[in-house]
Design a protein around this motif. Structure first.
Motif: not given
Length: 322
Positions: A32-46
């Motif tokens: 299963x999925x385990x988050x490996x980073x603390x960064x947020x995902x790209x926003x719509x603007x990005x």
């Protein structure tokens, strides 16, 4: 246009919008999925900035990937943002299909042209064993709905000795009367799956041999297509594709670049690093970002090194959407 020192031009962007996935496929996320980073995902603007810059540099096709992109509630808005780039001729989506029945019409209205869905077995029990997901019938219903509203459909199967080595016969029955391309993908080694790879890997060339023996012939694909070799037969409406990443010369015609869900450019699925782009995703830094992209892409290596069992920084395929 973005190009490298081997005269390859990159008109195809694979843009991940999340690395989260709700399946636990044996070859990707068996635990299963385990988050490996603390960064947020790209926003719509990005996302708008990424696609705009790549479009200016010659990108004509954008594929939205994950993880599972349908886990983002704003996915239709993502697709609409891509559609608004005049230079982009085709918008595609790669999905596990669990929400396709509900979302197909909305995604098409937003601008989606084609969808790839993973179908690693036609047997519900085997499918659940491979993916951890029990509703194969619901996914196939979504495929039917998507096809009926005019989306181009490709189905993907990752070849594995234990699970689906003999599935070709069922595939040929499935595509007999359907305008669908069913693609066999050779299992690739990643940082997390070396033992599984050793146990399950089989050459996709076996499928090609069987197709040729059954009267299928190879057809040309357009320049925006991915790496699949596509076969057709006069008695079948559908087609069969084969993706053989361990084949000599596989990378010679590479036309794809990848941007991860946390805003890093990856020159190869199995590259050693990602190049952060977030610093330049604003109008003030746009020209600097364009120059940076051109310089980085020029350093792309001739090939991956999978044949040497070097998997780069890719621990699992959900990191970059395969």
């Amino acid at each position: 246009m973005l190009s490298d020192k081997f005269n390859r031009q990159f008109e195809y962007l694979r843009l991940s919008v999340t690395d989260v996935c709700n399946f636990s496929c044996q070859y990707c996320l068996p635990d299963g999925y385990k988050r490996s980073h603390q960064q947020r995902f790209l926003s719509l603007d990005e996302i708008q900035q990424v696609v705009s810059v790549f479009a200016e540099l010659g990108t004509k096709k954008v594929r939205i990937t994950g993880g599972e992109p349908c886990l983002r509630s704003d996915l239709p808005r993502v697709i609409d943002l891509v559609r608004k780039q005049d230079a982009v001729e085709k918008i595609a989506l790669t999905t596990n299909g669990f929400r396709l029945a509900k979302m197909a019409a909305q995604l098409k209205d937003a601008g989606l042209n084609s969808v790839n869905v993973s179908i690693d077995s036609f047997d519900p029990k085997q499918f659940q064993l491979i993916t951890g997901y029990s509703d194969l019938a619901g996914i196939l219903k979504g495929v039917e709905i998507a096809a009926n509203i005019g989306l181009e459909i490709k189905l993907n199967l990752v070849l594995m000795k234990q699970f689906n080595a003999s599935v070709l016969k069922n595939v040929l029955v499935f595509i007999k009367d359907k305008p669908i391309t069913f693609r066999f993908i050779e299992l690739m080694e990643t940082g997390d799956n070396p033992i599984f790879f050793e146990q399950q890997h089989m050459r996709a060339s076996n499928i090609e041999t069987s197709l040729q023996e059954n009267g299928f012939t190879r057809v040309l694909t357009d320049k925006l297509s991915g790496p699949a070799k596509v076969y057709q037969h006069p008695n079948y409406i559908g087609k069969v594709g084969v993706i053989s990443p361990y084949e000599t010369g596989f990378c010679d015609s590479c036309n794809r670049l990848r941007v991860s869900a946390i805003g890093k450019l990856h020159l190869c699925l199995f590259g050693e690093q990602g190049y952060d782009l977030r610093w330049g995703l604003n109008d003030e830094k746009r020209e600097n970002l364009i120059a940076y992209l051109q310089s980085v892409v020029a350093t792309k290596k001739a090939s991956h090194f999978l044949h040497e069992r070097q998997t780069g920084a890719t621990t699992h395929l959900a990191m970059l959407g395969g």
